[in-house]
Design a protein around this motif. Structure first.
Motif, PDB file in Angstrom:
ATOM      1  N   ARG A 174     -39.756 -51.867 -22.424  1.00 51.95           N
ATOM      2  CA  ARG A 174     -40.552 -52.825 -21.675  1.00 51.95           C
ATOM      3  C   ARG A 174     -41.963 -52.837 -22.258  1.00 51.95           C
ATOM      4  O   ARG A 174     -42.624 -51.810 -22.346  1.00 51.95           O
ATOM      5  N   VAL A 210     -44.752 -53.874 -21.066  1.00 52.88           N
ATOM      6  CA  VAL A 210     -45.843 -53.469 -20.184  1.00 52.88           C
ATOM      7  C   VAL A 210     -45.959 -51.954 -20.093  1.00 52.88           C
ATOM      8  O   VAL A 210     -47.057 -51.415 -19.951  1.00 52.88           O
ATOM      9  N   ASP A 211     -44.831 -51.243 -20.188  1.00 56.35           N
ATOM     10  CA  ASP A 211     -44.883 -49.784 -20.105  1.00 56.35           C
ATOM     11  C   ASP A 211     -45.576 -49.198 -21.327  1.00 56.35           C
ATOM     12  O   ASP A 211     -46.424 -48.311 -21.218  1.00 56.35           O
ATOM     13  N   GLY A 235     -40.686 -57.542 -17.890  1.00 54.19           N
ATOM     14  CA  GLY A 235     -41.612 -56.471 -18.240  1.00 54.19           C
ATOM     15  C   GLY A 235     -42.378 -56.731 -19.524  1.00 54.19           C
ATOM     16  O   GLY A 235     -42.751 -55.783 -20.218  1.00 54.19           O
ATOM     17  N   HIS A 272     -48.366 -58.322 -18.024  1.00 54.92           N
ATOM     18  CA  HIS A 272     -48.899 -57.711 -16.800  1.00 54.92           C
ATOM     19  C   HIS A 272     -49.302 -58.742 -15.759  1.00 54.92           C
ATOM     20  O   HIS A 272     -49.318 -58.452 -14.568  1.00 54.92           O
ATOM     21  N   HIS A 286     -48.798 -57.053 -12.291  1.00 54.91           N
ATOM     22  CA  HIS A 286     -48.089 -55.774 -12.385  1.00 54.91           C
ATOM     23  C   HIS A 286     -48.847 -54.699 -11.592  1.00 54.91           C
ATOM     24  O   HIS A 286     -50.084 -54.609 -11.673  1.00 54.91           O
TER      25      HIS A 286
END
Length: 549
Positions: free
Chosen positions: A36, A38-39, A279, A282, A526
């Protein structure tokens, strides 16, 4: 500042969604397709946001749009910056402190000696003098030039009444002291200084690329762009992404907790939503209209529904027949069923009966526009088009390629057909192309959303003066212009609001525009993004944000 209402119509989203998702997966820094984005970005300190349309440019003295503002404020910094929480407060920017005389007409700003350009040059008071002179250059033709008219003799310099710039109210008292003299008291002056039209530009760079009086040069490209903001421009791939990285020379770099930001120009709401749910980003800047109630009710953990200081509205080209007839313009305005639009179609906001949004303490206008089809038919008949007979069938309504705007346009098209018996064609255009066409006056009607540049009625009404670069309608009214001038030369707040209210009443009666809706800013965020506070203009200093995994 201008804004597209929201992204592209949902039934056209499949091809665009696929393209946008491929870009989102491919372009995020250091992200494999199996992860993902965003992670990984949280760990790397990189914020990924959807920024609506592709920017028109990144020259602060040559653009007018909201997507442009979001990027420019990361690259350049003015004397003061927006407060991350309070809509009515500012924070020190290049100026570490300031003071003013008792009448608030002379402001002295003491610049931070640690403020530097991204190449290491010091930021000086002369940089602001040079930048304001450039902004006021008639040959540059800045569309936002009226923002600087509060400075003493600034309007006279731009209009050629004087060619002596030393008479304009901007002076470098020494290397780090700037004096701004106003032609009249401006109670909201500090708020205006947060706008990019007051930002400085790097003189050696501007002159290297011959951009003193020219727009569209390459000084704004990565590798060329020298800024003084919290980030530096590292990549710009047109219609794909803009990337900025943390500026280590920024005076407050120690408190900038982001390492970078990636801006994605997704104009399709469904594609942006899919990217968010996968994902890959954000924050998206809107939600597909058909899903807004669902997210409000079922996903409050990721849904933001913030007050927004904006008005979406219809623009008429009063230079084109039959729109040169106020009766025709009013007839079109009176058949806009605003309540149906916001309650049944966009699921957002309130019907707009005036141009200035409500909520400004002490301000009201006697003018308003409302739904009255019977009166509209009478006006159209009086103008020579009873039941739509003889009305031109080639009128075009220009809109950007986004979903909510297209729904509004189709609703207007049907309302005018049903109530007035007239046909209007819809023409879809990309954001940049629409601005270019309307700048040239090459349109009949177009839809736009205006976001206030500061919390005051003037920020809406001033764009409709005869000389405003943002007045694309061709409308001019001497009484309106005079009231706007008079409002600038009174120190009495109540009297000032009265004059502005009278001006707005003229605007609504003459109807070169037709307000449609006051919308909230409804979007997805997010949960890892912290210190993201509701702001009426949807503008917040990115350097104040941080992540929590």
């Amino acid at each position: 500042m201008e804004c597209i209402s929201s992204p592209r119509y949902e039934r056209h989203w499949l091809r665009t969604a696929a393209t946008s998702l491929i870009l989102a997966f491919t372009l995020v820094v250091g992200t494999a397709c199996s992860k993902r984005a965003v992670d990984t970005a949280v760990k790397d300190g990189v914020l990924i946001v959807v920024n609506g349309a592709e920017v028109q440019g990144l020259d602060p003295h040559a653009v007018t749009g909201f997507p442009e503002h979001q990027v420019i404020m990361t690259l350049l910094e003015g004397l003061v910056t927006d407060d991350p929480v309070d809509n009515l407060k500012v924070q020190p920017g290049v100026a570490e402190r300031w003071e003013h005389n008792p009448s608030c007409t002379v402001w002295t700003f003491y610049l931070n000696p640690n403020a530097k350009w991204s190449n290491g040059d010091p930021v000086t008071a002369d940089d602001f003098v040079y930048s304001y002179k450039r902004m006021l250059s008639p040959k540059l033709g800045a569309l936002y030039v009226e923002m600087l008219y509060d400075l003493k003799n600034a309007e006279d310099y731009f209009t050629g009444k004087t060619t002596d710039f030393s008479t304009v109210g901007v002076k470098a008292l020494n290397l780090h002291t700037l004096e701004l003299s106003l032609g009249h008291p401006v109670p909201h002056f500090l708020s205006k200084l947060t706008h990019y039209s007051f930002f400085p530009v790097h003189r050696p760079t501007i002159e290297k690329f011959g951009a003193q009086e020219r727009r569209g040069t390459n000084w704004t490209q990565p590798g060329n762009y020298i800024g003084n903001g919290p980030f530096v421009l590292t990549k710009w791939v047109t219609n794909q992404y803009i990337e900025v990285h943390k500026n280590p020379l920024y005076w407050n770099a120690a408190n900038n907790r982001l390492n970078g930001i990636r801006f994605l120009p997704m104009e399709n709401a469904a594609a942006a939503e899919s990217a968010f749910l996968a994902g890959q980003v954000h924050r998206i800047d809107t939600i597909p209209a058909s899903k807004r109630d669902y997210y409000r009710q079922k996903r409050p953990d990721i849904t933001r529904d913030d007050p927004f200081f904006n008005t979406s509205y219809l623009n008429y080209n009063v230079r084109h027949k039959p729109l040169d007839d106020v009766r025709v313009r009013r007839a079109l305005a009176l058949t806009i069923d605003r309540r149906t639009i916001v309650e049944k179609l966009t699921h957002n906001g309130r019907p707009a009966t005036s141009f200035v949004p409500p909520g400004i303490t002490g301000y009201k206008t006697a003018g308003h526009q409302e739904w009255n089809p019977e009166a509209a038919r009478a006006l159209l008949a009086e103008a020579g088009y009873p039941g739509g007979s003889g009305f031109p069938d080639k009128l075009e309504l220009l809109i950007t390629t986004n979903d909510t705007t297209k729904m509004i346009a189709e609703a207007l098209q049907e309302m005018w057909r049903k109530e007035l018996g007239i046909a209007v064609q819809i023409r879809l255009m990309e954001w940049r192309s629409l601005l270019e066409a309307t700048d040239k006056g090459d349109f009949d009607l177009f839809l736009l959303s205006w976001i206030g540049d500061y919390i005051d009625p003037e920020t809406f009404l001033s764009i409709m003066t005869t000389t405003s670069g943002n007045n694309r309608t061709g409308w001019s009214n001497a009484s309106f212009d005079q009231l706007m001038r008079d409002s600038k030369h009174t120190g009495d707040a109540a009297e000032r609001f009265r004059l502005l209210g009278e001006a707005e009443a003229i605007l609504l009666e003459e109807a070169p525009i037709a307000p449609i809706a006051w919308a909230n800013r409804l979007y997805l965020l997010h949960p890892s993004v912290k210190n993201w506070n509701p702001k009426l203009q949807d503008i917040r200093p990115y350097q104040s944000l941080y992540f929590e995994e």
